[in-house]
Design a protein around this motif. Structure first.
Motif, PDB file in Angstrom:
ATOM      1  N   THR A 136      72.676  41.997  83.053  1.00 47.37           N
ATOM      2  CA  THR A 136      72.483  40.561  83.202  1.00 47.37           C
ATOM      3  C   THR A 136      72.754  40.205  84.654  1.00 47.37           C
ATOM      4  OG1 THR A 136      73.171  40.162  80.934  1.00 47.37           O
ATOM      5  CG2 THR A 136      73.240  38.272  82.426  1.00 47.37           C
ATOM      6  N   GLU A 137      71.888  39.387  85.203  1.00 47.66           N
ATOM      7  CA  GLU A 137      72.017  38.954  86.585  1.00 47.66           C
ATOM      8  C   GLU A 137      71.663  37.479  86.659  1.00 47.66           C
ATOM      9  OE1 GLU A 137      69.356  40.138  90.244  1.00 47.66           O
ATOM     10  OE2 GLU A 137      70.734  41.774  89.777  1.00 47.66           O
ATOM     11  N   ASP A 138      72.561  36.673  87.188  1.00 46.62           N
ATOM     12  CA  ASP A 138      72.344  35.228  87.314  1.00 46.62           C
ATOM     13  C   ASP A 138      71.936  34.584  85.988  1.00 46.62           C
ATOM     14  OD1 ASP A 138      72.956  35.365  90.034  1.00 46.62           O
ATOM     15  OD2 ASP A 138      70.865  35.753  90.580  1.00 46.62           O
ATOM     16  N   GLY A 139      72.570  35.035  84.885  1.00 49.94           N
ATOM     17  CA  GLY A 139      72.317  34.453  83.577  1.00 49.94           C
ATOM     18  C   GLY A 139      71.069  34.959  82.870  1.00 49.94           C
ATOM     19  N   THR A 140      70.313  35.837  83.495  1.00 49.54           N
ATOM     20  CA  THR A 140      69.102  36.397  82.894  1.00 49.54           C
ATOM     21  C   THR A 140      69.380  37.832  82.479  1.00 49.54           C
ATOM     22  OG1 THR A 140      67.711  35.033  84.326  1.00 49.54           O
ATOM     23  CG2 THR A 140      66.653  36.924  83.279  1.00 49.54           C
ATOM     24  N   SER A 141      68.981  38.188  81.237  1.00 48.14           N
ATOM     25  CA  SER A 141      69.170  39.562  80.780  1.00 48.14           C
ATOM     26  C   SER A 141      67.901  40.367  81.048  1.00 48.14           C
ATOM     27  CB  SER A 141      69.527  39.601  79.292  1.00 48.14           C
ATOM     28  OG  SER A 141      68.472  39.102  78.516  1.00 48.14           O
ATOM     29  N   TYR A 142      68.114  41.598  81.494  1.00 46.71           N
ATOM     30  CA  TYR A 142      67.011  42.500  81.828  1.00 46.71           C
ATOM     31  C   TYR A 142      67.178  43.801  81.058  1.00 46.71           C
ATOM     32  CZ  TYR A 142      66.404  39.432  85.858  1.00 46.71           C
ATOM     33  OH  TYR A 142      66.206  38.349  86.666  1.00 46.71           O
ATOM     34  N   GLU A 143      66.058  44.441  80.774  1.00 48.98           N
ATOM     35  CA  GLU A 143      66.073  45.771  80.182  1.00 48.98           C
ATOM     36  C   GLU A 143      64.953  46.582  80.809  1.00 48.98           C
ATOM     37  OE1 GLU A 143      65.476  48.095  75.945  1.00 48.98           O
ATOM     38  OE2 GLU A 143      66.098  46.005  75.905  1.00 48.98           O
ATOM     39  N   ASP A 144      65.331  47.723  81.398  1.00 47.36           N
ATOM     40  CA  ASP A 144      64.369  48.662  81.965  1.00 47.36           C
ATOM     41  C   ASP A 144      64.353  49.888  81.068  1.00 47.36           C
ATOM     42  OD1 ASP A 144      63.870  47.084  84.247  1.00 47.36           O
ATOM     43  OD2 ASP A 144      65.648  47.892  85.239  1.00 47.36           O
ATOM     44  N   TYR A 145      63.154  50.357  80.739  1.00 54.78           N
ATOM     45  CA  TYR A 145      63.002  51.552  79.922  1.00 54.78           C
ATOM     46  C   TYR A 145      61.976  52.450  80.587  1.00 54.78           C
ATOM     47  CZ  TYR A 145      61.610  54.765  76.268  1.00 54.78           C
ATOM     48  OH  TYR A 145      61.336  55.896  75.571  1.00 54.78           O
ATOM     49  N   GLU A 146      62.264  53.744  80.591  1.00 54.35           N
ATOM     50  CA  GLU A 146      61.298  54.691  81.132  1.00 54.35           C
ATOM     51  C   GLU A 146      61.421  56.030  80.426  1.00 54.35           C
ATOM     52  OE1 GLU A 146      60.554  56.874  85.315  1.00 54.35           O
ATOM     53  OE2 GLU A 146      60.699  54.694  85.351  1.00 54.35           O
ATOM     54  N   LEU A 147      60.284  56.618  80.107  1.00 51.19           N
ATOM     55  CA  LEU A 147      60.210  57.968  79.553  1.00 51.19           C
ATOM     56  C   LEU A 147      59.332  58.765  80.502  1.00 51.19           C
ATOM     57  CD1 LEU A 147      61.064  59.702  77.064  1.00 51.19           C
ATOM     58  CD2 LEU A 147      58.780  59.219  76.156  1.00 51.19           C
ATOM     59  N   SER A 148      59.901  59.783  81.145  1.00 53.38           N
ATOM     60  CA  SER A 148      59.187  60.554  82.161  1.00 53.38           C
ATOM     61  C   SER A 148      59.114  62.015  81.769  1.00 53.38           C
ATOM     62  CB  SER A 148      59.904  60.461  83.510  1.00 53.38           C
ATOM     63  OG  SER A 148      59.999  59.127  83.924  1.00 53.38           O
ATOM     64  N   GLU A 149      57.950  62.609  81.996  1.00 52.81           N
ATOM     65  CA  GLU A 149      57.758  64.037  81.726  1.00 52.81           C
ATOM     66  C   GLU A 149      57.505  64.747  83.042  1.00 52.81           C
ATOM     67  OE1 GLU A 149      54.565  67.087  79.713  1.00 52.81           O
ATOM     68  OE2 GLU A 149      54.851  65.148  78.750  1.00 52.81           O
ATOM     69  N   TYR A 150      58.177  65.882  83.214  1.00 58.11           N
ATOM     70  CA  TYR A 150      58.044  66.705  84.421  1.00 58.11           C
ATOM     71  C   TYR A 150      57.638  68.123  84.055  1.00 58.11           C
ATOM     72  CZ  TYR A 150      60.629  63.033  86.766  1.00 58.11           C
ATOM     73  OH  TYR A 150      61.014  61.838  87.275  1.00 58.11           O
ATOM     74  N   ARG A 151      57.021  68.798  85.005  1.00 67.33           N
ATOM     75  CA  ARG A 151      56.746  70.231  84.856  1.00 67.33           C
ATOM     76  C   ARG A 151      57.447  70.959  85.991  1.00 67.33           C
ATOM     77  NH1 ARG A 151      51.104  68.876  86.235  1.00 67.33           N
ATOM     78  NH2 ARG A 151      51.059  68.830  88.488  1.00 67.33           N
ATOM     79  N   LYS A 152      57.985  72.116  85.688  1.00 65.80           N
ATOM     80  CA  LYS A 152      58.681  72.896  86.708  1.00 65.80           C
ATOM     81  C   LYS A 152      57.640  73.586  87.577  1.00 65.80           C
ATOM     82  CE  LYS A 152      62.891  74.923  86.509  1.00 65.80           C
ATOM     83  NZ  LYS A 152      63.898  75.873  85.997  1.00 65.80           N
ATOM     84  N   ILE A 153      57.785  73.433  88.895  1.00 64.99           N
ATOM     85  CA  ILE A 153      56.825  74.063  89.797  1.00 64.99           C
ATOM     86  C   ILE A 153      57.430  75.229  90.572  1.00 64.99           C
ATOM     87  CG2 ILE A 153      55.332  72.056  89.988  1.00 64.99           C
ATOM     88  CD1 ILE A 153      56.651  71.457  92.698  1.00 64.99           C
ATOM     89  N   SER A 154      58.779  75.335  90.580  1.00 65.76           N
ATOM     90  CA  SER A 154      59.431  76.501  91.174  1.00 65.76           C
ATOM     91  C   SER A 154      60.884  76.562  90.715  1.00 65.76           C
ATOM     92  CB  SER A 154      59.353  76.473  92.700  1.00 65.76           C
ATOM     93  OG  SER A 154      60.160  75.442  93.226  1.00 65.76           O
ATOM     94  N   ASP A 155      61.418  77.789  90.715  1.00 69.12           N
ATOM     95  CA  ASP A 155      62.830  78.001  90.344  1.00 69.12           C
ATOM     96  C   ASP A 155      63.731  77.832  91.546  1.00 69.12           C
ATOM     97  OD1 ASP A 155      62.391  78.479  87.634  1.00 69.12           O
ATOM     98  OD2 ASP A 155      61.875  80.568  88.035  1.00 69.12           O
TER      99      ASP A 155
END
Length: 155
Positions: A136-155
């Motif tokens: 909550t910031e300045d009386g306003t509620s916020y929600e951020d959502y993220e689902l991210s997929e990655y692939r390994k390109i090197s060890d």
């Protein structure tokens, strides 16, 4: 809206910050292990949603590969975005993984940041992270959502 820096990094719009807490594989519960995280990962896709006072303000899915993150064995990490025809590795920090959660800490413009994401899937070649932030910031509620997929390109 709250400024988010490096880890989602782990995403293209949100790059989150980073710190290292030592833990052995024996301490971990959840998906995969610390040793599987070590290496360089490139984003494949991300789904995101941003709410303000419960109302969806923005949402979408992106399929691109312009963000990378490297997790090193010593607990440091760095992130890059591809622009101007090159990889720009300008975000650094530290990371830890325990109980199915990855935490990244960093400092950006003099401020310290710490972000935690849930590891939904981790194999030797695939990483799926879920990030949820409610505030909550300045009386306003916020929600951020993220689902991210990655692939390994090197060890």
């Amino acid at each position: 809206m709250k400024k988010i820096n490096f880890l989602w990094l782990i995403s293209i719009l949100m790059l989150l910050p980073i710190s290292f807490v030592s833990c052995s594989d024996d301490d971990e519960e959840g998906v995969g292990s610390t040793s599987e995280l070590v290496g360089t990962w490139e984003i494949v896709s991300r789904t995101y949603q941003w709410k303000e006072d419960g109302k969806i303000m923005e949402e979408g899915t992106e399929n691109d590969s312009d963000t990378r993150i490297t997790f090193s064995e010593d607990g440091t990490c760095k992130a890059a975005e591809y622009y101007n025809n090159k990889w720009n590795w300008d975000e650094t920090g530290t990371w830890s993984y325990k109980n199915g959660k990855i935490t990244i800490r960093s400092t950006y413009e003099g401020e310290s940041y710490s972000e935690t994401a849930t590891v939904k899937e981790l194999t030797s070649s695939k990483l799926v992270l879920e990030y949820i932030d409610k505030y909550t910031e300045d009386g306003t509620s916020y929600e951020d959502y993220e689902l991210s997929e990655y692939r390994k390109i090197s060890d």
